[in-house]
Design a protein around this motif. Structure first.
Motif, PDB file in Angstrom:
ATOM      1  N   THR A 390       0.828  -1.206   0.000  1.00 40.91           N
ATOM      2  CA  THR A 390       0.000   0.000   0.000  1.00 40.91           C
ATOM      3  C   THR A 390       0.862   1.255   0.000  1.00 40.91           C
ATOM      4  O   THR A 390       0.544   2.245  -0.673  1.00 40.91           O
ATOM      5  N   MET A 391       1.957   1.235   0.754  1.00 44.10           N
ATOM      6  CA  MET A 391       2.872   2.377   0.781  1.00 44.10           C
ATOM      7  C   MET A 391       3.374   2.716  -0.615  1.00 44.10           C
ATOM      8  O   MET A 391       3.412   3.892  -1.020  1.00 44.10           O
ATOM      9  N   LEU A 392       3.766   1.697  -1.373  1.00 45.72           N
ATOM     10  CA  LEU A 392       4.251   1.936  -2.739  1.00 45.72           C
ATOM     11  C   LEU A 392       3.161   2.542  -3.608  1.00 45.72           C
ATOM     12  O   LEU A 392       3.420   3.437  -4.415  1.00 45.72           O
ATOM     13  N   ASP A 393       1.934   2.080  -3.438  1.00 49.49           N
ATOM     14  CA  ASP A 393       0.812   2.650  -4.192  1.00 49.49           C
ATOM     15  C   ASP A 393       0.610   4.117  -3.831  1.00 49.49           C
ATOM     16  O   ASP A 393       0.326   4.953  -4.709  1.00 49.49           O
ATOM     17  N   ILE A 394       0.765   4.446  -2.559  1.00 49.45           N
ATOM     18  CA  ILE A 394       0.609   5.834  -2.113  1.00 49.45           C
ATOM     19  C   ILE A 394       1.687   6.710  -2.727  1.00 49.45           C
ATOM     20  O   ILE A 394       1.413   7.822  -3.217  1.00 49.45           O
ATOM     21  N   PHE A 395       2.924   6.248  -2.709  1.00 46.73           N
ATOM     22  CA  PHE A 395       4.019   7.019  -3.317  1.00 46.73           C
ATOM     23  C   PHE A 395       3.745   7.283  -4.794  1.00 46.73           C
ATOM     24  O   PHE A 395       3.960   8.397  -5.302  1.00 46.73           O
ATOM     25  N   ARG A 396       3.299   6.269  -5.509  1.00 46.45           N
ATOM     26  CA  ARG A 396       3.051   6.433  -6.947  1.00 46.45           C
ATOM     27  C   ARG A 396       1.938   7.437  -7.214  1.00 46.45           C
ATOM     28  O   ARG A 396       1.963   8.176  -8.203  1.00 46.45           O
ATOM     29  N   GLU A 397       0.948   7.461  -6.321  1.00 44.88           N
ATOM     30  CA  GLU A 397      -0.159   8.391  -6.500  1.00 44.88           C
ATOM     31  C   GLU A 397       0.213   9.811  -6.089  1.00 44.88           C
ATOM     32  O   GLU A 397      -0.101  10.783  -6.789  1.00 44.88           O
ATOM     33  N   GLU A 398       0.894   9.950  -4.946  1.00 43.47           N
ATOM     34  CA  GLU A 398       1.206  11.270  -4.408  1.00 43.47           C
ATOM     35  C   GLU A 398       2.435  11.913  -5.051  1.00 43.47           C
ATOM     36  O   GLU A 398       2.588  13.133  -5.010  1.00 43.47           O
ATOM     37  N   LEU A 399       3.315  11.094  -5.617  1.00 46.22           N
ATOM     38  CA  LEU A 399       4.554  11.598  -6.224  1.00 46.22           C
ATOM     39  C   LEU A 399       4.644  11.138  -7.677  1.00 46.22           C
ATOM     40  O   LEU A 399       5.516  10.357  -8.058  1.00 46.22           O
ATOM     41  N   PRO A 400       3.753  11.617  -8.535  1.00 48.15           N
ATOM     42  CA  PRO A 400       3.719  11.124  -9.913  1.00 48.15           C
ATOM     43  C   PRO A 400       4.969  11.443 -10.728  1.00 48.15           C
ATOM     44  O   PRO A 400       5.242  10.760 -11.729  1.00 48.15           O
ATOM     45  N   ASP A 401       5.722  12.458 -10.311  1.00 48.68           N
ATOM     46  CA  ASP A 401       6.932  12.828 -11.051  1.00 48.68           C
ATOM     47  C   ASP A 401       8.191  12.171 -10.494  1.00 48.68           C
ATOM     48  O   ASP A 401       9.302  12.449 -10.958  1.00 48.68           O
ATOM     49  N   VAL A 402       8.029  11.327  -9.487  1.00 50.77           N
ATOM     50  CA  VAL A 402       9.167  10.636  -8.875  1.00 50.77           C
ATOM     51  C   VAL A 402       9.101   9.156  -9.256  1.00 50.77           C
ATOM     52  O   VAL A 402       8.097   8.482  -8.981  1.00 50.77           O
ATOM     53  N   ALA A 403      10.146   8.652  -9.887  1.00 50.82           N
ATOM     54  CA  ALA A 403      10.178   7.242 -10.268  1.00 50.82           C
ATOM     55  C   ALA A 403      10.435   6.377  -9.041  1.00 50.82           C
ATOM     56  O   ALA A 403      11.126   6.786  -8.104  1.00 50.82           O
ATOM     57  N   ILE A 404       9.862   5.182  -9.040  1.00 52.21           N
ATOM     58  CA  ILE A 404      10.139   4.185  -8.007  1.00 52.21           C
ATOM     59  C   ILE A 404      11.001   3.107  -8.640  1.00 52.21           C
ATOM     60  O   ILE A 404      10.659   2.556  -9.686  1.00 52.21           O
ATOM     61  N   GLY A 405      12.144   2.816  -8.025  1.00 58.21           N
ATOM     62  CA  GLY A 405      13.050   1.810  -8.569  1.00 58.21           C
ATOM     63  C   GLY A 405      13.809   1.114  -7.461  1.00 58.21           C
ATOM     64  O   GLY A 405      13.400   1.148  -6.293  1.00 58.21           O
ATOM     65  N   SER A 406      14.946   0.514  -7.841  1.00 56.12           N
ATOM     66  CA  SER A 406      15.753  -0.202  -6.854  1.00 56.12           C
ATOM     67  C   SER A 406      17.244   0.080  -6.981  1.00 56.12           C
ATOM     68  O   SER A 406      18.013  -0.361  -6.134  1.00 56.12           O
ATOM     69  N   TYR A 407      17.650   0.746  -8.046  1.00 58.61           N
ATOM     70  CA  TYR A 407      19.083   1.015  -8.229  1.00 58.61           C
ATOM     71  C   TYR A 407      19.259   2.257  -9.095  1.00 58.61           C
ATOM     72  O   TYR A 407      18.287   2.805  -9.639  1.00 58.61           O
ATOM     73  N   THR A 408      20.498   2.709  -9.228  1.00 63.10           N
ATOM     74  CA  THR A 408      20.803   3.932  -9.966  1.00 63.10           C
ATOM     75  C   THR A 408      20.605   3.722 -11.461  1.00 63.10           C
ATOM     76  O   THR A 408      21.043   2.717 -12.028  1.00 63.10           O
ATOM     77  N   HIS A 409      19.954   4.698 -12.083  1.00 63.54           N
ATOM     78  CA  HIS A 409      19.658   4.646 -13.514  1.00 63.54           C
ATOM     79  C   HIS A 409      20.288   5.832 -14.248  1.00 63.54           C
ATOM     80  O   HIS A 409      20.479   6.899 -13.673  1.00 63.54           O
ATOM     81  N   VAL A 410      20.549   5.620 -15.520  1.00 60.23           N
ATOM     82  CA  VAL A 410      20.816   6.740 -16.413  1.00 60.23           C
ATOM     83  C   VAL A 410      19.540   7.579 -16.476  1.00 60.23           C
ATOM     84  O   VAL A 410      18.445   7.022 -16.541  1.00 60.23           O
ATOM     85  N   PRO A 411      19.630   8.900 -16.418  1.00 59.10           N
ATOM     86  CA  PRO A 411      18.412   9.723 -16.505  1.00 59.10           C
ATOM     87  C   PRO A 411      17.585   9.361 -17.736  1.00 59.10           C
ATOM     88  O   PRO A 411      18.148   9.056 -18.796  1.00 59.10           O
ATOM     89  N   PRO A 412      16.260   9.378 -17.611  1.00 59.88           N
ATOM     90  CA  PRO A 412      15.397   8.961 -18.717  1.00 59.88           C
ATOM     91  C   PRO A 412      15.690   9.667 -20.043  1.00 59.88           C
ATOM     92  O   PRO A 412      15.581   9.057 -21.108  1.00 59.88           O
ATOM     93  N   ALA A 413      16.077  10.936 -19.982  1.00 61.95           N
ATOM     94  CA  ALA A 413      16.343  11.684 -21.211  1.00 61.95           C
ATOM     95  C   ALA A 413      17.516  11.110 -21.993  1.00 61.95           C
ATOM     96  O   ALA A 413      17.644  11.333 -23.201  1.00 61.95           O
ATOM     97  N   PHE A 414      18.401  10.342 -21.310  1.00 58.96           N
ATOM     98  CA  PHE A 414      19.586   9.785 -21.953  1.00 58.96           C
ATOM     99  C   PHE A 414      19.508   8.280 -22.156  1.00 58.96           C
ATOM    100  O   PHE A 414      20.387   7.700 -22.784  1.00 58.96           O
ATOM    101  N   ALA A 415      18.508   7.637 -21.576  1.00 55.52           N
ATOM    102  CA  ALA A 415      18.424   6.176 -21.632  1.00 55.52           C
ATOM    103  C   ALA A 415      18.364   5.707 -23.079  1.00 55.52           C
ATOM    104  O   ALA A 415      17.609   6.197 -23.888  1.00 55.52           O
ATOM    105  N   GLY A 416      19.209   4.691 -23.388  1.00 59.24           N
ATOM    106  CA  GLY A 416      19.221   4.135 -24.725  1.00 59.24           C
ATOM    107  C   GLY A 416      20.073   4.907 -25.701  1.00 59.24           C
ATOM    108  O   GLY A 416      20.206   4.485 -26.833  1.00 59.24           O
TER     109      GLY A 416
END
Length: 416
Positions: A390-416
């Motif tokens: 439920t906590m994860l669902d709340i984060f996704r709803e309340e923080l729509p501009d914040v990605a939920i993940g598990s490790y460091t990513h290349v920023p989306p604008a540069f991915a691929g």
């Protein structure tokens, strides 16, 4: 959903008459179908020493501890998965602390193992099974021969081959996120530090800390070797070191020298973000990514775990805000624990923290700790416990501009 337990020889069994239960904080709870997934590839089953497995009688609903010698079993999950519950157990010796791992509840269901967890990121890049050990040995040998005087490569070779650290292994395989440790000192005294513990802590540190101060040349060698492709990430701040920003002069000089030679890849720092002035200098030198470790956005909880020296949670927030304003892709390494992170007050505080700092990513990281010792350390719950799912669902709803993940990513604008 049958109880899973292990005998004194490490053999794992399911119990035909006891249903599996789990722990949320200090409460034993029943498990539901939608909270379970099949045991992921790369996960490891382990016995919890000094424990007896606890299950529920299917007929009466009574909680029952198994006989001595029947240990609770937990799963150690690979990156990409967030646990919802800790295994159900009782200690046979309360003076003994469990090794520093993130134990996840396991059950036997439909002829296979299931775990109380959910997928929060793509597990494949960090699946331990995708690390070719033979190729790793070849690449370790190649780089040690190419840089025979580089002490950092020698240190990382031990981490990669002996501890099977995937970040250290990546440094030799020249893929994904690589490691460049720089600091043997720290400005925090984390209760669950995995590289350095006081002699009387009761926790055996699972790895040893860096014992020397590297040179800028040693750091630059590793950075340039790793930053050969556009999406490579090289990171200061590893589990085998203290706080990297204590070596601000080394890092600033290394970043400047590297960026004078290549624009490839991304330079990241994993930090507690307490030394705001140091991290401003590192940011201004050309930092691309910043991941800040935290366990809570509440001062009392944060201080109980981190024991910060000369800084506060307000400094952490200030550092993140400065980095975000300078265009750094910011995230938090959120050390999560079922029955604590999913408390009402914790969720509300973290939502406010994420909004104020302009966070881009929350990395859900299962806290490696002895559950009982941790719960004794931190404040008691003040509000409702919602559950990790439920906590994860709340984060996704309340923080729509914040990605939920598990490790460091290349920023989306540069991915691929």
């Amino acid at each position: 959903m049958q109880l899973v337990y292990a005998d004194e020889h490490g053999r794992v069994f399911d119990h035909p008459e006891l249903l599996a239960v789990a722990r949320s904080g200090d409460r034993l709870v029943e498990l539901f179908e939608d909270e379970l997934i099949p045991l992921p590839p790369g996960a490891t089953l382990v016995g919890l020493p000094y424990t007896r497995a606890v299950g529920m009688d299917a007929k009466t609903g009574e909680m029952k501890a198994m006989a001595p010698g029947c240990q609770a079993v937990g799963a150690l999950l690979p990156q990409g998965y967030t646990r919802y519950y800790v295994p159900g157990y009782m200690k046979t010796d309360k003076t003994q602390l469990l090794p520093l791992f993130g134990y996840t509840a396991v059950v036997w269901k439909d002829g296979e193992f299931y775990v109380a967890a959910g997928q929060t990121d793509d597990p494949e890049p960090w699946n331990p099974e995708n690390c070719d050990r033979k190729e790793l040995e070849l690449q370790v040998d190649r780089l040690l021969k190419r840089y025979p005087d580089n002490r950092l490569y020698k240190h990382l070779s031990h981490c990669a081959l002996e501890y099977q650290c995937l970040t250290a292994s990546n440094t030799f395989l020249q893929r994904l996120e690589g490691a460049v440790p720089v600091s043997f000192a720290c400005n925090a005294g984390c209760f669950g530090c995995i590289s350095e513990q006081p002699d009387d802590s009761g926790f055996p540190a699972p790895q040893t800390r860096l014992k020397f101060k590297p040179t800028v040349d040693e750091i630059v060698d590793i950075m340039l070797e790793h930053l050969k492709t556009p999406n490579a990430i090289i990171s200061f701040g590893q589990g085998c070191e203290g706080e990297p920003s204590t070596q601000v002069k080394l890092i600033v000089e290394a970043i400047r020298r590297v960026r004078a030679q290549t624009s490839n890849g991304f330079i990241n720092i994993n930090t507690n973000a307490g030394l705001t002035d140091h991290l401003r200098a590192i940011t201004d030198a050309g930092l691309d990514l910043m991941r800040v470790s935290t366990i809570s956005a509440l001062d009392e909880h944060y201080n109980a775990y981190y024991h910060p020296r000369g800084y506060t949670l307000a400094n952490v927030e200030k550092t993140l805000r400065y980095a975000a304003d300078k265009g750094v892709y910011t995230s938090i390494n959120y050390l999560v624990f079922p029955g604590v992170t999913d408390r009402e007050e914790e969720i509300e505080a973290m939502i406010g923290f994420a909004r104020r700092t302009g966070l881009k990513l929350i990395q859900m990281r299962n806290l490696n700790i002895d559950p009982d010792a941790y719960l004794e350390l931190i404040p008691k719950a003040k509000g409702e416990v919602y559950g990790m799912k439920t906590m994860l669902d709340i984060f996704r709803e309340e923080l729509p501009d914040v990605a939920i993940g598990s490790y460091t990513h290349v920023p989306p604008a540069f991915a691929g």
